[in-house]
Design a protein around this motif. Structure first.
Motif, short mmCIF file in Angstrom:
data_model
loop_
_atom_site.label_atom_id
_atom_site.label_comp_id
_atom_site.label_asym_id
_atom_site.label_seq_id
_atom_site.Cartn_x
_atom_site.Cartn_y
_atom_site.Cartn_z
N VAL A 464 103.24 -55.21 -30.71
CA VAL A 464 103.56 -55.84 -29.43
C VAL A 464 104.69 -55.07 -28.75
CG1 VAL A 464 102.82 -58.18 -30.02
CG2 VAL A 464 105.16 -57.44 -30.56
N GLY A 465 104.67 -55.03 -27.42
CA GLY A 465 105.85 -54.62 -26.68
C GLY A 465 106.79 -55.81 -26.67
N ASP A 466 108.06 -55.59 -26.90
CA ASP A 466 108.94 -56.76 -26.98
C ASP A 466 109.09 -57.45 -25.63
OD1 ASP A 466 110.44 -54.70 -25.93
OD2 ASP A 466 112.24 -55.13 -27.10
N HIS A 467 109.16 -56.68 -24.55
CA HIS A 467 109.26 -57.22 -23.19
C HIS A 467 108.95 -56.09 -22.22
CE1 HIS A 467 113.07 -55.06 -22.91
NE2 HIS A 467 113.43 -55.63 -24.05
N ASN A 468 108.87 -56.39 -20.94
CA ASN A 468 108.65 -55.35 -19.94
C ASN A 468 109.89 -54.47 -19.80
OD1 ASN A 468 106.06 -56.19 -19.35
ND2 ASN A 468 106.69 -57.47 -17.64
N PHE A 469 109.66 -53.24 -19.37
CA PHE A 469 110.75 -52.28 -19.18
C PHE A 469 111.70 -52.77 -18.10
CE2 PHE A 469 112.10 -48.05 -17.29
CZ PHE A 469 113.02 -47.78 -18.29
N MET A 470 113.01 -52.75 -18.39
CA MET A 470 114.00 -53.26 -17.44
C MET A 470 114.48 -52.20 -16.45
SD MET A 470 116.48 -55.48 -19.91
CE MET A 470 115.83 -56.66 -21.10
#
Length: 568
Positions: A464-470
């Motif tokens: 999984v990607g942990d979250h979208n790129f900030m």
């Protein structure tokens, strides 16, 4: 000077201006109200001109559009008008000149700092900002302080030299010059408030301040499913779990991740749309690493305030379930285990071995200076994957192993010179492409390694990607952004794989992929994606769900579980 003026007058007459128009433009006959308008225009154009110069020449941040070049031309024209006025300059002595330069530098430094902050950090994500501000000072802070010092003060000095020259030549009186500085400073502050959702900061802070009277949460009352209140049946045959968190890996990067695309195509990936990898959405409280980690393994967002410090002990996690089944559990990450309170969340959850960058440094005799120069005091993903392989070579079944990467972290990633590609060196965005490519290749290589192990057929792998790129690279003006998910060797086949879902839905879905049977197919705020149950995002929609989640920290139900006791 008169000779120059006469030439300009002749040129203006040649292009059609009559004598009266020439005198008006020379400002000598200009009405007072037009002088004031022209002065305001001059200050505005000056600020935009300098911002444009710094964005295109010195730092290449590109936060202003190219049409600001027109404002530069307008600035030059305005300066000429003031330059050819007949009113005398007010002299500037050395002491007042130095003081004026120092004040101008502070104003420019403020403006430049605000632009840097807004373009570097996800300030629109209120929960992430408030949570980060409460973290202890560590490599994260050291990295950004160094980055700031390397660029901002020097660039601000360059701009101040231009600013000082333009103000001295363009404005005739000291009072006008200081008015110009004040307007510049006010514009800088307005820029910050324009970019920040100030209302959300106020609301969020009030919700986190649990000293005021707690209230009931509709979302918690109606939708939260405590794992101890439903029947969760483990499989008769225990399967191993390898859970891989790829930092900031989202579907937007699919053109750079052919290896991950192939894994998704050959296996299982949930999502409404595939590009070609399916993905999930960040909701409030899950848009940063620790929040995403807790949501994906415990089905609850994480909030700022002191709530994270107790490790969310009242919330049963994925690791608690596996511990009950006597799994050997391992955590491997290339940063510090103490970053963002991760160690506190993992306490008393049956984790047997935790390896962070200190263990990897020792294992591979890595020069500590290299680690200190990287953001977050971390080692490269290449070393993290390699170390994880050595752990798996000696592991006993049944086991769960969680791996975290770091190289693709915001704002610019951390380049590994051993990654072979053609992107390095052009600019920061091109370099980030290189880093994403390298992470994709390293992940595929790690999966190939797992396939050669005897335990592979009995191991469920979740990527999984942990979250979208900030950050800004590669994602500006992109819509429908989602973090990736890939399931390998799942026990179950989904009824419907086109769900609209969030991080919290990974919690019951991972357990289901291992063969767990979950009564009602719901745990925490999550829904088992292998079922046909609607997720909270499908029921409420993103805006309504986020609004309800914001109320959770100040709810009676949340605090009761958070502190594992009745709130007084």
């Amino acid at each position: 000077m008169n000779h120059i003026k006469s030439k300009i007058y002749c040129m203006m007459k040649k292009v059609g201006f009559d004598s009266e128009q020439v005198k008006f433009i020379c400002i000598e006959k200009m009405p007072k109200r037009w002088r004031i308008i022209l002065l305001l225009l001059y200050i505005l154009v000056l600020e935009e001109c300098l911002a444009y110069l710094i964005s295109t020449s010195f730092m290449n941040t590109g936060y202003l559009p190219e049409w600001n070049l027109i404002l530069c031309c307008a600035f030059v024209a305005t300066s000429l008008v003031y330059f050819f006025r007949k009113l005398p300059y007010q002299k500037v002595n050395i002491k007042s000149g130095i003081a004026f330069f120092f004040i101008a530098y502070l104003c420019v430094l403020t403006q430049k700092s605000l632009v840097w902050v807004v373009s570097t950090f996800p300030l629109t994500d209120v929960n992430t900002v408030l949570f980060t501000l409460q973290m202890p000072i560590d490599g994260f802070v050291d990295y950004y302080v160094k980055k700031y010092i390397d660029f901002i003060p020097v660039d601000s000095l360059k701009i101040t030299l231009l600013f000082y020259l333009f103000l001295i030549l363009g404005l005739r009186k000291n009072c006008y010059r200081y008015c110009g500085l004040i307007c510049y400073f006010v514009c800088s502050i307005c820029f910050l408030f324009y970019k920040l959702p100030v209302g959300e900061y106020i609301i969020t802070y009030k919700n986190y301040n649990t000293q005021h009277k707690l209230k009931n949460s509709i979302l918690f009352e109606e939708e939260y499913i405590h794992p101890n209140k439903v029947i969760v049946t483990p499989p008769t045959s225990r399967r191993n779990l390898v859970l891989i968190f790829l930092e900031s890996m989202e579907t937007t990067f699919s053109d750079l991740t052919p290896e991950l695309n192939l894994l998704a195509k050959q296996n299982l990936s949930f999502g409404e749309k595939r590009t070609p990898i399916g993905g999930g959405d960040d909701v409030f409280g899950t848009g940063f690493t620790f929040g995403a980690y807790v949501a994906k393994t415990a089905g609850i967002p994480i909030f700022s305030g002191n709530s994270y410090r107790n490790g969310y002990k009242g919330f049963k996690s994925l690791y608690d379930f596996l511990h009950e089944q006597n799994y050997r559990q391992y955590i491997v990450l290339g940063t510090s285990i103490g970053f963002a309170g991760t160690d506190q969340f993992l306490q008393n959850r049956g984790i047997d071995e935790i390896y962070d960058y200190e263990n990897i440094i020792t294992e591979y005799s890595i020069d500590r200076r290299i680690v200190e120069n990287r953001a977050f005091r971390s080692v490269s993903d290449r070393h993290t994957f390699s170390f994880t392989k050595s752990v798996l070579d000696t592991i006993k079944e049944p086991f769960s192993l969680t791996l975290f990467t770091i190289d693709t972290h915001t704002p610019d990633g951390m380049y590994d010179e051993r990654c072979e590609n053609n992107f390095w060196g052009a600019n920061e965005s091109e370099t980030y492409k290189s880093i994403v490519q390298c992470t994709s290749a390293l992940t595929a290589d790690f999966i190939d390694y797992l396939k050669k192990k005897d335990f592979y057929e009995n191991t469920t792998i979740v990527i999984v990607g942990d979250h979208n790129f900030m950050g800004k690279h590669l994602v500006q003006n992109k819509s429908n952004r989602k973090w990736i998910n890939i399931f390998l060797n799942s026990v179950k086949v989904p009824v419907n794989s086109t769900h609209y879902f969030s991080d919290m839905d990974m919690y019951p879905t991972i357990l289901s992929a291992l063969g767990y049977e979950i009564e009602g197919n719901r745990l925490g705020f999550g829904v088992n994606l292998f079922s046909n149950e609607k997720t909270l995002l499908e029921m409420y929609g993103a805006d309504s769900l986020n609004k309800l989640i914001r109320e959770v920290p100040s709810s009676i139900e949340f605090n009761r579980l958070l502190w594992a006791r009745e709130h007084e």
